[in-house]
Structure formats: C-alpha cells, structure tokens
Motif scaffolding. Structure first.
Motif, PDB file in Angstrom:
ATOM      1  N   ASN A  69     -17.217  11.840   8.465  1.00 55.83           N
ATOM      2  CA  ASN A  69     -16.634  12.118   7.147  1.00 55.83           C
ATOM      3  C   ASN A  69     -15.156  11.761   7.120  1.00 55.83           C
ATOM      4  O   ASN A  69     -14.642  11.234   6.118  1.00 55.83           O
ATOM      5  N   HIS A  70     -14.484  12.043   8.218  1.00 54.72           N
ATOM      6  CA  HIS A  70     -13.068  11.696   8.341  1.00 54.72           C
ATOM      7  C   HIS A  70     -12.889  10.180   8.288  1.00 54.72           C
ATOM      8  O   HIS A  70     -12.005   9.666   7.584  1.00 54.72           O
ATOM      9  N   ASN A  71     -13.728   9.457   9.012  1.00 56.66           N
ATOM     10  CA  ASN A  71     -13.649   7.992   9.007  1.00 56.66           C
ATOM     11  C   ASN A  71     -13.950   7.432   7.622  1.00 56.66           C
ATOM     12  O   ASN A  71     -13.317   6.458   7.176  1.00 56.66           O
ATOM     13  N   GLU A  72     -14.923   8.037   6.941  1.00 58.32           N
ATOM     14  CA  GLU A  72     -15.266   7.572   5.588  1.00 58.32           C
ATOM     15  C   GLU A  72     -14.094   7.760   4.640  1.00 58.32           C
ATOM     16  O   GLU A  72     -13.809   6.891   3.805  1.00 58.32           O
ATOM     17  N   GLU A  73     -13.410   8.892   4.769  1.00 54.50           N
ATOM     18  CA  GLU A  73     -12.257   9.150   3.912  1.00 54.50           C
ATOM     19  C   GLU A  73     -11.153   8.129   4.167  1.00 54.50           C
ATOM     20  O   GLU A  73     -10.508   7.642   3.227  1.00 54.50           O
ATOM     21  N   ILE A  74     -10.943   7.786   5.429  1.00 58.52           N
ATOM     22  CA  ILE A  74      -9.920   6.783   5.764  1.00 58.52           C
ATOM     23  C   ILE A  74     -10.278   5.436   5.145  1.00 58.52           C
ATOM     24  O   ILE A  74      -9.421   4.739   4.573  1.00 58.52           O
ATOM     25  N   VAL A  75     -11.552   5.044   5.263  1.00 60.09           N
ATOM     26  CA  VAL A  75     -11.990   3.758   4.703  1.00 60.09           C
ATOM     27  C   VAL A  75     -11.796   3.746   3.190  1.00 60.09           C
ATOM     28  O   VAL A  75     -11.312   2.754   2.617  1.00 60.09           O
ATOM     29  N   ASN A  76     -12.165   4.839   2.516  1.00 60.13           N
ATOM     30  CA  ASN A  76     -12.005   4.901   1.058  1.00 60.13           C
ATOM     31  C   ASN A  76     -10.537   4.793   0.653  1.00 60.13           C
ATOM     32  O   ASN A  76     -10.193   4.053  -0.289  1.00 60.13           O
ATOM     33  N   LEU A  77      -9.680   5.510   1.358  1.00 64.14           N
ATOM     34  CA  LEU A  77      -8.247   5.451   1.048  1.00 64.14           C
ATOM     35  C   LEU A  77      -7.675   4.069   1.350  1.00 64.14           C
ATOM     36  O   LEU A  77      -6.800   3.573   0.623  1.00 64.14           O
ATOM     37  N   PHE A  78      -8.160   3.449   2.415  1.00 65.64           N
ATOM     38  CA  PHE A  78      -7.706   2.115   2.783  1.00 65.64           C
ATOM     39  C   PHE A  78      -8.021   1.105   1.680  1.00 65.64           C
ATOM     40  O   PHE A  78      -7.160   0.321   1.268  1.00 65.64           O
ATOM     41  N   PHE A  79      -9.252   1.148   1.173  1.00 66.00           N
ATOM     42  CA  PHE A  79      -9.632   0.183   0.150  1.00 66.00           C
ATOM     43  C   PHE A  79      -9.033   0.534  -1.210  1.00 66.00           C
ATOM     44  O   PHE A  79      -8.832  -0.361  -2.046  1.00 66.00           O
ATOM     45  N   ASP A  80      -8.740   1.816  -1.442  1.00 69.74           N
ATOM     46  CA  ASP A  80      -7.996   2.164  -2.656  1.00 69.74           C
ATOM     47  C   ASP A  80      -6.625   1.499  -2.643  1.00 69.74           C
ATOM     48  O   ASP A  80      -6.167   0.959  -3.664  1.00 69.74           O
ATOM     49  N   LEU A  81      -5.989   1.543  -1.484  1.00 72.85           N
ATOM     50  CA  LEU A  81      -4.683   0.899  -1.353  1.00 72.85           C
ATOM     51  C   LEU A  81      -4.808  -0.619  -1.453  1.00 72.85           C
ATOM     52  O   LEU A  81      -3.995  -1.283  -2.093  1.00 72.85           O
ATOM     53  N   TYR A  82      -5.851  -1.152  -0.829  1.00 74.05           N
ATOM     54  CA  TYR A  82      -6.060  -2.596  -0.891  1.00 74.05           C
ATOM     55  C   TYR A  82      -6.274  -3.067  -2.332  1.00 74.05           C
ATOM     56  O   TYR A  82      -5.682  -4.063  -2.779  1.00 74.05           O
ATOM     57  N   LEU A  83      -7.103  -2.354  -3.086  1.00 76.91           N
ATOM     58  CA  LEU A  83      -7.352  -2.724  -4.481  1.00 76.91           C
ATOM     59  C   LEU A  83      -6.088  -2.577  -5.320  1.00 76.91           C
ATOM     60  O   LEU A  83      -5.837  -3.390  -6.221  1.00 76.91           O
ATOM     61  N   ALA A  84      -5.282  -1.556  -5.033  1.00 71.81           N
ATOM     62  CA  ALA A  84      -4.023  -1.387  -5.764  1.00 71.81           C
ATOM     63  C   ALA A  84      -3.081  -2.547  -5.495  1.00 71.81           C
ATOM     64  O   ALA A  84      -2.398  -3.043  -6.414  1.00 71.81           O
ATOM     65  N   GLN A  85      -3.029  -3.010  -4.259  1.00 67.53           N
ATOM     66  CA  GLN A  85      -2.184  -4.166  -3.945  1.00 67.53           C
ATOM     67  C   GLN A  85      -2.721  -5.436  -4.594  1.00 67.53           C
ATOM     68  O   GLN A  85      -1.953  -6.291  -5.035  1.00 67.53           O
ATOM     69  N   LYS A  87      -4.250  -5.497  -7.452  1.00 66.19           N
ATOM     70  CA  LYS A  87      -3.853  -5.388  -8.854  1.00 66.19           C
ATOM     71  C   LYS A  87      -2.403  -5.814  -9.052  1.00 66.19           C
ATOM     72  O   LYS A  87      -2.058  -6.431 -10.066  1.00 66.19           O
ATOM     73  N   VAL A  88      -1.553  -5.467  -8.083  1.00 66.43           N
ATOM     74  CA  VAL A  88      -0.147  -5.874  -8.167  1.00 66.43           C
ATOM     75  C   VAL A  88      -0.033  -7.393  -8.099  1.00 66.43           C
ATOM     76  O   VAL A  88       0.741  -8.014  -8.857  1.00 66.43           O
ATOM     77  N   ASP A  89      -0.795  -8.018  -7.200  1.00 65.78           N
ATOM     78  CA  ASP A  89      -0.765  -9.484  -7.100  1.00 65.78           C
ATOM     79  C   ASP A  89      -1.241 -10.134  -8.393  1.00 65.78           C
ATOM     80  O   ASP A  89      -0.638 -11.112  -8.880  1.00 65.78           O
ATOM     81  N   ILE A  90      -2.328  -9.598  -8.946  1.00 66.53           N
ATOM     82  CA  ILE A  90      -2.833 -10.134 -10.216  1.00 66.53           C
ATOM     83  C   ILE A  90      -1.827  -9.912 -11.335  1.00 66.53           C
ATOM     84  O   ILE A  90      -1.620 -10.794 -12.195  1.00 66.53           O
ATOM     85  N   TYR A  91      -1.175  -8.772 -11.315  1.00 67.93           N
ATOM     86  CA  TYR A  91      -0.157  -8.470 -12.327  1.00 67.93           C
ATOM     87  C   TYR A  91       1.000  -9.464 -12.247  1.00 67.93           C
ATOM     88  O   TYR A  91       1.474  -9.955 -13.282  1.00 67.93           O
ATOM     89  N   LEU A 138      -0.030   1.764  -7.063  1.00 71.59           N
ATOM     90  CA  LEU A 138       0.117   1.310  -5.682  1.00 71.59           C
ATOM     91  C   LEU A 138       0.834   2.354  -4.841  1.00 71.59           C
ATOM     92  O   LEU A 138       0.400   2.660  -3.714  1.00 71.59           O
ATOM     93  N   GLU A 139       1.903   2.915  -5.344  1.00 71.51           N
ATOM     94  CA  GLU A 139       2.654   3.913  -4.599  1.00 71.51           C
ATOM     95  C   GLU A 139       1.821   5.180  -4.375  1.00 71.51           C
ATOM     96  O   GLU A 139       1.893   5.798  -3.315  1.00 71.51           O
ATOM     97  N   TYR A 140       1.014   5.532  -5.359  1.00 78.89           N
ATOM     98  CA  TYR A 140       0.157   6.711  -5.218  1.00 78.89           C
ATOM     99  C   TYR A 140      -0.896   6.493  -4.135  1.00 78.89           C
ATOM    100  O   TYR A 140      -1.131   7.365  -3.290  1.00 78.89           O
ATOM    101  N   ALA A 141      -1.544   5.320  -4.147  1.00 78.44           N
ATOM    102  CA  ALA A 141      -2.562   5.014  -3.141  1.00 78.44           C
ATOM    103  C   ALA A 141      -1.936   4.959  -1.746  1.00 78.44           C
ATOM    104  O   ALA A 141      -2.531   5.417  -0.762  1.00 78.44           O
TER     105      ALA A 141
END
Length: 219
Positions: A69-85, A87-91, A138-141
């Motif tokens: 569960n801990h590893n899953e949470e890390i993966v989810n947070l990692f990809f949240d940050l990746y998707l936020a970045q 979005k910044v590139d697309i922006y 991005l900063e939140y993620a």
C-alpha cells in the motif's frame, strides 16, 4: 505425550507437643520434585504453537500488505507529479503559440489584413491560456510527494523517460492473483479461527479426564 506440570519445592515444619510433656520436633524436606500429567488430556504447548505460527503468518501478510500500500501511494504521487509537469510543458507550448498568433493578428489587424473580430478572438485565446497556468497544481503535487517521502529538496525536479512508460507491458495472471488474495486474506484468517475453536473444544472435552502424578523427594 500430552504435556504435564513439573513442580520443585522444599519445606520445613515444626510440631510442638505440650502434653504430657513439652516436646518439639522438626521435619525437613530439602528437595521435592513432582510431575503431574493428564492421561488423555490435550497438549497445550502444541496447540499454542500451532496458533502462534498461524498468527505470525497473518502478521507477515499484513506487513507485506502495508508495504505494498505504501509503494502504491508512492507510485500514485509520482505520476500525479509527472502529469502536473506534463501539463506545465503543454501550457508553455500553448502559451508560446497563443502569443505568436496574437502578435501575428495584431500586425495583420494594424494593416487591415484581418477583421477586428479576428484580432479580439486571438487576444481572448491568449488570456484564456494565461489564466490556465498549472504552476499551482505542480507545486501541490510536488509538495505531496516530498512530504510523503520526508524529503526537503526545494529544487526537486522530475525527469521521466516517456518511451519506457509507453513501451512497457504488464502481464497479470488474474486467476493467480485471485487465488493468492483468497489464500492470504480469507483462508488464513479462517485457519486461525478454526484452530482457536478446536482448541477450546478440546479443552472442554478433556477437562474432566483422569491424571497421574509422580513425586520424588528426600529430607
């Protein structure tokens, strides 16, 4: 062999006799060893060992589940940050394109090549893109991932190889996963419950069974 109880003791006693004449006598037992065993009783040690082994298995499973569960949470947070970045590139790309179109529209409008409506639409598009700045997201993620990992890196950045994600294949045997879930979640818990029930039932059945005692001592 159903297990038994070993007892070791020593004692001294005094006897006072006042009639017809006062007499004092002592009885000393330096060492006494006794063993008592139920003839057809249950072996509590073996039953406790079985239950303990099953409980240890459950604890190890719960530990693995918590770790996953801990590893899953890390993966989810990692990809949240990746998707936020992403979005910044697309922006940034959209902002550059909108600025280019706006400046081009301004030049064309100034020489009468396009209508005022087209110029205003280009300006509105630019403002709409500017108002959708994803820097806050991005900063939140980033803060969520850093907080979860107990990291204190203000200049933390993420670089990810797109090709490794796009070309990655994950093959999961659903039947095997379901079997392991049943084995390590439901079946193991039921095994402990059955052992505890059998233990109590065995204890009740043998509570009135005969016992034998052996005692050795000297003094």
């Amino acid at each position: 062999f159903t297990g038994g109880t070993i007892t070791m003791s020593s004692y001294i006693t005094r006897l006072d006799n006042f009639n017809p004449a006062r007499n004092v006598s002592y009885n000393l037992n330096l060492f006494n060893l006794s063993y008592s065993q139920n003839l057809i009783g249950m072996n509590s040690y073996k039953w406790d060992k079985k239950i303990l082994e099953a409980q240890e298995l459950v604890q190890s499973i719960e530990y693995i589940q918590q770790r996953e569960n801990h590893n899953e949470e890390i993966v989810n947070l990692f990809f949240d940050l990746y998707l936020a970045q992403e979005k910044v590139d697309i922006y940034q790309q959209s902002l550059s394109l909108s600025k280019y179109l706006y400046e081009k529209s301004l030049k064309l409008y100034s020489v009468g090549k396009i209508s005022k409506e087209d110029y205003i639409n280009a300006k509105i598009d630019l403002y709409q893109v500017m108002n959708n700045n994803p820097d806050t997201e991005l900063e939140y993620a980033k803060s969520k991932l850093m907080s979860f990992l107990n990291m204190n890196e203000p200049n933390f950045s993420l670089e990810l190889d797109h090709s490794r994600i796009i070309n990655s294949n994950f093959n999961i045997d659903i039947d095997s996963v379901c079997e392991r879930v049943a084995e390590y979640s439901f079946n193991t818990q039921k095994k402990i419950q059955d052992l505890e029930s059998d233990y109590e039932l065995k204890k009740i059945k043998t509570s009135g069974s005969p016992s034998v005692s052996l005692s050795i001592g000297g003094g």
